[in-house]
Design a protein around this motif. Structure first.
Motif, short mmCIF file in Angstrom:
data_model
loop_
_atom_site.label_atom_id
_atom_site.label_comp_id
_atom_site.label_asym_id
_atom_site.label_seq_id
_atom_site.Cartn_x
_atom_site.Cartn_y
_atom_site.Cartn_z
N ASN A 176 -49.41 27.04 -36.33
CA ASN A 176 -49.10 26.29 -36.15
C ASN A 176 -49.11 24.96 -37.03
O ASN A 176 -49.46 23.15 -36.61
N TRP A 177 -50.59 25.27 -37.23
CA TRP A 177 -51.25 24.31 -38.02
C TRP A 177 -51.08 24.50 -40.25
O TRP A 177 -51.51 23.33 -40.47
N ARG A 178 -50.48 24.73 -40.19
CA ARG A 178 -49.89 25.26 -41.44
C ARG A 178 -48.28 25.01 -41.77
O ARG A 178 -48.10 24.40 -42.28
N VAL A 179 -47.62 26.41 -40.75
CA VAL A 179 -45.87 26.65 -41.16
C VAL A 179 -45.00 25.57 -40.57
O VAL A 179 -45.59 25.33 -39.11
N PHE A 180 -44.27 24.88 -41.15
CA PHE A 180 -42.96 24.17 -40.44
C PHE A 180 -42.27 25.06 -40.03
O PHE A 180 -41.58 25.95 -40.32
N HIS A 181 -41.77 24.82 -38.81
CA HIS A 181 -40.15 25.95 -38.44
C HIS A 181 -38.99 24.96 -37.41
O HIS A 181 -39.32 23.82 -37.62
N GLY A 182 -37.99 25.22 -37.76
CA GLY A 182 -36.62 25.06 -37.02
C GLY A 182 -35.73 25.66 -37.12
O GLY A 182 -36.15 26.88 -37.01
N ARG A 183 -34.56 24.96 -36.33
CA ARG A 183 -33.17 25.97 -36.31
C ARG A 183 -32.25 25.12 -36.54
O ARG A 183 -32.52 24.58 -35.70
N HIS A 184 -31.23 26.09 -36.66
CA HIS A 184 -29.59 25.25 -36.72
C HIS A 184 -29.03 25.02 -35.07
O HIS A 184 -29.77 25.67 -34.49
N ALA A 185 -28.18 24.13 -34.76
CA ALA A 185 -27.30 24.89 -33.76
C ALA A 185 -26.60 26.00 -33.44
O ALA A 185 -26.17 26.40 -34.41
N TYR A 186 -26.27 25.58 -32.26
CA TYR A 186 -25.77 26.81 -31.56
C TYR A 186 -24.03 26.93 -30.87
O TYR A 186 -25.09 25.62 -29.96
N THR A 187 -24.27 27.99 -30.25
CA THR A 187 -22.98 27.77 -29.53
C THR A 187 -23.42 29.21 -27.99
O THR A 187 -24.45 30.48 -29.10
N GLY A 188 -23.06 28.61 -27.33
CA GLY A 188 -22.90 30.32 -26.69
C GLY A 188 -24.26 29.91 -25.30
O GLY A 188 -25.06 29.14 -25.51
N GLN A 189 -24.98 31.69 -25.36
CA GLN A 189 -26.07 30.86 -24.22
C GLN A 189 -27.16 31.79 -24.75
O GLN A 189 -27.10 33.63 -25.16
N ARG A 190 -28.09 31.31 -25.12
CA ARG A 190 -29.19 31.75 -25.33
C ARG A 190 -30.81 31.44 -25.20
O ARG A 190 -31.26 30.43 -24.31
#
Length: 367
Positions: free
Chosen positions: A330-344
């Motif tokens: 978390n001090w180096r690698v950036f993360h993200g996610r795309h929108a989604y549908t359903g139950q996750r």
């Protein structure tokens, strides 16, 4: 100052005499079991000087008789390695961290993965995960049953979870349990977590334990070290600004108000190496840490950095599946996610930076 010849390199070390006295490693000055000094610094006279000094053990050690009556014997290799210029040189020569873009990391993906069976049964698998986290900032554990208990077991095999107001292990979906965009189905751009904490988590783990009746939700990662190195090469002034300007961040919900300011890029003041990336456009608070005259330079520098971070060739995109735990720096690698549908439903935890680096040192991966 005193001059000491380092036989192996042929170099002459110029060493402050008080520093030398302070670094005596005899049994009266240093506890070899606890690795701690035994004395108060004021116990050493301010005017302490060497009375007599000579090389012993074929020039590999140096014996000093001091004016306070103490006798010290030093390994000259220890004295050599402790000098700041050699610390900086080792950092510059280090290949322990490897910056990456998408084509590079995909080609080396086999170095990032182990299984839960391997992890619980061999120390080699533990070392592989920690080595991957140090080198690339990301690692995977496959074959983990999709629930919080088994996810916790996989992480605890390597590191203790970090407790925050989210809990030790957190489980989240699109139910708005906290005032955070992660607790939604919306697109979530590249970022690091905890920019509002005084000490952001060093690692983060995520495990998608359920996704039904819907699509989307692909995760994507980018190496902040790679992006920051490119910015430093391409636009040194922008890099310098982002290492200096304090960017405020905050988190506010009922019963919680966290606030912290720090640069987007933090460098080691001794070695100049990049230590931490701190990037979260969602958590940015009122920007009041520089004058309005300086704002334009900051925004132009920030935009330049974001343009590098958001290049598609720097994004590693894939869908997290039940059974695979991803752990990332978390001090180096950036993360993200795309929108989604359903139950996750996702589960995971944070790990303190100090616990991560301690494990890497114990395993001999870093100094």
């Amino acid at each position: 100052m005193i001059q000491i010849k380092h036989k192996r390199s042929g170099k002459t070390l110029k060493i402050n005499t008080f520093w030398l006295r302070d670094h005596c490693r005899c049994g009266d000055c240093y506890n070899v079991e606890t690795k701690q000094r035994k004395y108060n610094l004021l116990d050493i006279p301010k005017t302490v000087k060497p009375l007599k000094a000579e090389y012993i053990k074929d020039g590999l050690q140096y014996e000093v008789h001091w004016t306070d009556g103490h006798i010290s014997v030093y390994d000259i290799d220890f004295l050599h390695d402790a000098q700041v210029e050699h610390v900086v040189a080792r950092a510059e020569d280090s290949t322990v961290r490897t910056p990456w873009n998408q084509p590079f990391i995909v080609a080396h993906e086999d170095q990032l993965r182990t299984t839960l069976v391997e992890l619980v049964s061999t120390e080699a698998a533990v070392r592989k995960i920690v080595q991957s986290l140090i080198r690339y900032g990301i690692a995977f554990v496959d074959g983990v049953p999709p629930n919080t208990t088994m996810t916790e077991m996989a992480v605890r095999r390597i590191f203790p979870p970090m407790k925050t107001f989210f809990g030790e292990m957190y489980t989240f979906s699109d139910v708005q349990d906290h005032a955070d965009t992660a607790y939604s189905k919306q697109y979530l751009g590249l970022h690091t977590d905890n920019t509002y904490f005084c000490d952001a988590a060093g690692l983060q783990s995520l495990h998608c334990i359920r996704h039904v009746n819907g699509i989307g939700g692909d995760s994507f990662f980018a190496d902040g070290l790679h992006a920051a190195n490119e910015l430093r090469h391409r636009n040194p002034r922008a890099f310098e600004i982002l290492t200096r300007v304090q960017v405020p961040a905050e988190y506010i919900e009922d019963g919680q108000y966290h606030k912290h300011s720090a640069p987007i890029i933090r460098v080691d003041p001794v070695s100049g190496q990049i230590v931490q990336l701190r990037l979260n456009v969602y958590d940015r608070a009122q920007f009041d840490s520089v004058s309005q005259e300086e704002m334009q330079d900051f925004y132009e520098s920030f935009r330049d950095f974001l343009e590098i971070v958001q290049r598609i060739e720097n994004h590693w995109r894939f869908k997290l599946q039940p059974g695979t735990v991803v752990i990332f720096d978390n001090w180096r690698v950036f993360h993200g996610r795309h929108a989604y549908t359903g139950q996750r439903t996702m589960t995971g935890c944070y790990v303190q930076r100090t616990d991560f680096l301690s494990k890497a040192r114990v395993l001999g991966i870093i100094d």
